[in-house]
Each structure stands twice: as structure tokens, then as C-alpha cells.
Design a protein around this motif. Structure first.
Motif, mmCIF file in Angstrom:
data_model
loop_
_atom_site.group_PDB
_atom_site.id
_atom_site.type_symbol
_atom_site.label_atom_id
_atom_site.label_comp_id
_atom_site.label_asym_id
_atom_site.label_seq_id
_atom_site.Cartn_x
_atom_site.Cartn_y
_atom_site.Cartn_z
ATOM 1 N N MET A 45 97.880 53.102 74.120
ATOM 2 C CA MET A 45 98.601 52.686 75.298
ATOM 3 C C MET A 45 98.987 51.213 75.153
ATOM 4 S SD MET A 45 97.500 52.663 79.293
ATOM 5 C CE MET A 45 97.552 54.421 79.405
ATOM 6 N N PHE A 46 100.221 50.904 75.493
ATOM 7 C CA PHE A 46 100.729 49.543 75.382
ATOM 8 C C PHE A 46 100.756 48.890 76.762
ATOM 9 C CE2 PHE A 46 102.925 52.049 72.041
ATOM 10 C CZ PHE A 46 102.338 51.451 70.937
ATOM 11 N N LEU A 47 100.104 47.742 76.881
ATOM 12 C CA LEU A 47 100.010 47.015 78.143
ATOM 13 C C LEU A 47 100.212 45.530 77.907
ATOM 14 C CD1 LEU A 47 96.703 48.617 79.495
ATOM 15 C CD2 LEU A 47 99.019 49.226 80.174
ATOM 16 N N GLY A 48 100.764 44.848 78.879
ATOM 17 C CA GLY A 48 100.833 43.397 78.838
ATOM 18 C C GLY A 48 102.199 42.846 78.492
ATOM 19 N N GLU A 49 102.293 41.530 78.632
ATOM 20 C CA GLU A 49 103.522 40.783 78.361
ATOM 21 C C GLU A 49 103.198 39.651 77.393
ATOM 22 O OE1 GLU A 49 106.202 37.594 80.823
ATOM 23 O OE2 GLU A 49 105.604 39.406 81.895
ATOM 24 N N GLY B 70 117.523 50.285 74.766
ATOM 25 C CA GLY B 70 116.789 50.667 75.953
ATOM 26 C C GLY B 70 117.665 50.533 77.179
ATOM 27 N N LEU B 71 117.079 50.771 78.298
ATOM 28 C CA LEU B 71 117.789 50.638 79.567
ATOM 29 C C LEU B 71 117.654 49.211 80.077
ATOM 30 C CD1 LEU B 71 116.556 54.003 81.115
ATOM 31 C CD2 LEU B 71 118.678 53.568 79.864
ATOM 32 N N ASP B 72 118.545 48.802 80.935
ATOM 33 C CA ASP B 72 118.527 47.470 81.552
ATOM 34 C C ASP B 72 118.738 46.344 80.549
ATOM 35 O OD1 ASP B 72 117.946 48.543 84.171
ATOM 36 O OD2 ASP B 72 115.878 48.819 83.498
ATOM 37 N N GLY B 73 119.294 46.646 79.376
ATOM 38 C CA GLY B 73 119.613 45.618 78.402
ATOM 39 C C GLY B 73 118.479 45.205 77.487
ATOM 40 N N CYS B 74 117.433 46.012 77.409
ATOM 41 C CA CYS B 74 116.335 45.701 76.491
ATOM 42 C C CYS B 74 116.349 46.691 75.330
ATOM 43 C CB CYS B 74 114.987 45.747 77.223
ATOM 44 S SG CYS B 74 114.435 47.409 77.667
ATOM 45 N N LEU B 75 115.386 46.557 74.439
ATOM 46 C CA LEU B 75 115.201 47.506 73.342
ATOM 47 C C LEU B 75 113.915 48.273 73.576
ATOM 48 C CD1 LEU B 75 116.077 45.205 70.302
ATOM 49 C CD2 LEU B 75 117.599 46.750 71.573
ATOM 50 N N PHE B 76 113.890 49.535 73.171
ATOM 51 C CA PHE B 76 112.694 50.367 73.226
ATOM 52 C C PHE B 76 112.160 50.542 71.807
ATOM 53 C CE2 PHE B 76 114.086 53.172 77.106
ATOM 54 C CZ PHE B 76 113.883 52.110 77.960
ATOM 55 N N ILE B 77 110.857 50.439 71.656
ATOM 56 C CA ILE B 77 110.197 50.757 70.397
ATOM 57 C C ILE B 77 109.160 51.833 70.672
ATOM 58 C CG2 ILE B 77 108.783 49.904 68.492
ATOM 59 C CD1 ILE B 77 109.927 47.142 68.965
ATOM 60 N N MET C 231 104.698 49.176 77.788
ATOM 61 C CA MET C 231 105.111 50.121 78.828
ATOM 62 C C MET C 231 104.476 51.491 78.601
ATOM 63 S SD MET C 231 107.085 48.589 81.018
ATOM 64 C CE MET C 231 107.869 49.996 81.785
ATOM 65 N N SER C 232 103.165 51.510 78.476
ATOM 66 C CA SER C 232 102.388 52.732 78.296
ATOM 67 C C SER C 232 102.678 53.375 76.938
ATOM 68 C CB SER C 232 102.621 53.703 79.446
ATOM 69 O OG SER C 232 101.787 54.825 79.321
ATOM 70 N N ILE D 80 111.471 45.161 74.226
ATOM 71 C CA ILE D 80 111.797 43.824 73.739
ATOM 72 C C ILE D 80 112.950 43.316 74.598
ATOM 73 C CG2 ILE D 80 112.521 42.414 71.774
ATOM 74 C CD1 ILE D 80 109.896 43.966 71.288
ATOM 75 N N TRP D 81 112.749 42.151 75.200
ATOM 76 C CA TRP D 81 113.738 41.542 76.085
ATOM 77 C C TRP D 81 114.080 40.140 75.589
ATOM 78 C CZ3 TRP D 81 115.490 43.430 80.949
ATOM 79 C CH2 TRP D 81 114.915 44.625 81.371
ATOM 80 N N SER D 82 115.324 39.724 75.802
ATOM 81 C CA SER D 82 115.616 38.307 75.650
ATOM 82 C C SER D 82 114.865 37.614 76.782
ATOM 83 C CB SER D 82 117.119 38.032 75.745
ATOM 84 O OG SER D 82 117.568 38.066 77.077
#
Length: 145
Positions: free
Chosen positions: A1-5, A35-42, A108-109, A114-116
Motif C-alpha cells: 500500500m502506498f501512503l504519504g506525500e 493520470g487524471l487531473d494533470g498528474c502521472l499514475f504509476i 494513493m493506496s 507524480i505531480w508538478s
């Protein structure tokens, strides 16, 4: 599980050091896509395969389903994590997400986003104070809040 910033940076070759807490869950091979909202999904490979199977069941006769799967799969790339825990983000995806030197990596679980830094800050500012409203909208999903 992926958590945190986590605050990270891209090097001159577009490589990102994956946060150490995410490396075991991600494994040596992963998939990155728009990804959605201008980010990348990994996604770890197994999570990507699960999602791919679900998307494969969308009806081909629906234009919105075809558009979504094209958006999602056409930009996808398999990546290897090197011995230093880095992944090389393809230039097209860097452009899509407007990534500069500084980025924000969030758990995100089942996936990593990945966001600018600028987009993430704008996203957070635009959603400040709306958590309660969003929680109310989630009620039909019975998530236990």
C-alpha cells in the motif's frame, strides 16, 4: 500500500528517485501513464494487470469507453527501477504533467501519483475546505467514514 506525500526532484535525464517507502511495493518493474487531473499514475505490474483486465471489459460500442482506454493505454510505458531506486520518466509524460525539476510524489493506496509541485499546490488550494463536502458525496459508496 502506498501512503504519504514526498518532495522529490527529477535529474537532468528525467529520472526520479522513487521514495524508499514505495520501492518494495513497486518492485523492479512498473507501468507509468497519464493520470487524471494533470498528474502521472504509476502502478506495480500486478495492479496494472488487474486494472487492464477491468478496462478490457468496457464495451467497445461506447465512444466514451474507447476514448478513456485510448487515453490511458496509449501513453503507458513499462519502466525498470535501477539499482539506485530511480525510474526514467518518458519526455511525453513529463510534458503532459508539466513536470519541472521539483515534483511531488504521493501514495494513493494501489498506485503512486507524480505531480508538478505547482499543480499539486494549486490542486490542494482549490480543494481546501471541501473535504467534508467530498465525504458526503462518498456516502453511497459505503466507505465507512
Amino acid at each position: 500500500m502506498f501512503l504519504g506525500e514526498y518532495q522529490h526532484s527529477l535529474d537532468a535525464k528525467g529520472r526520479l528517485i522513487v521514495p524508499s517507502k514505495f520501492r518494495d511495493g513497486l518492485g523492479n518493474r512498473c507501468v507509468i501513464t497519464k493520470g487524471l487531473d494533470g498528474c502521472l499514475f504509476i502502478f506495480p505490474i500486478d495492479a496494472w494487470q488487474n486494472l487492464s483486465e477491468k478496462l478490457a471489459h468496457l464495451p467497445l460500442t461506447r465512444q466514451d469507453a474507447r476514448s478513456f482506454t485510448r487515453f490511458f493505454f496509449s501513453s503507458a510505458s513499462e519502466l525498470d527501477c535501477d539499482k539506485q531506486g530511480r525510474i526514467a520518466i518518458p519526455q511525453g509524460l513529463q510534458t503532459y504533467a508539466d513536470l519541472g525539476k521539483n515534483v511531488v510524489v504521493i501514495g494513493m493506496s494501489e498506485r503512486i501519483e507524480i505531480w508538478s509541485t505547482e499543480r499539486w499546490q494549486a490542486y490542494e488550494a482549490g480543494n481546501a475546505g471541501s473535504f467534508e463536502q467530498l465525504a458526503e458525496l462518498m456516502e453511497p459508496f459505503d466507505i465507512g467514514l
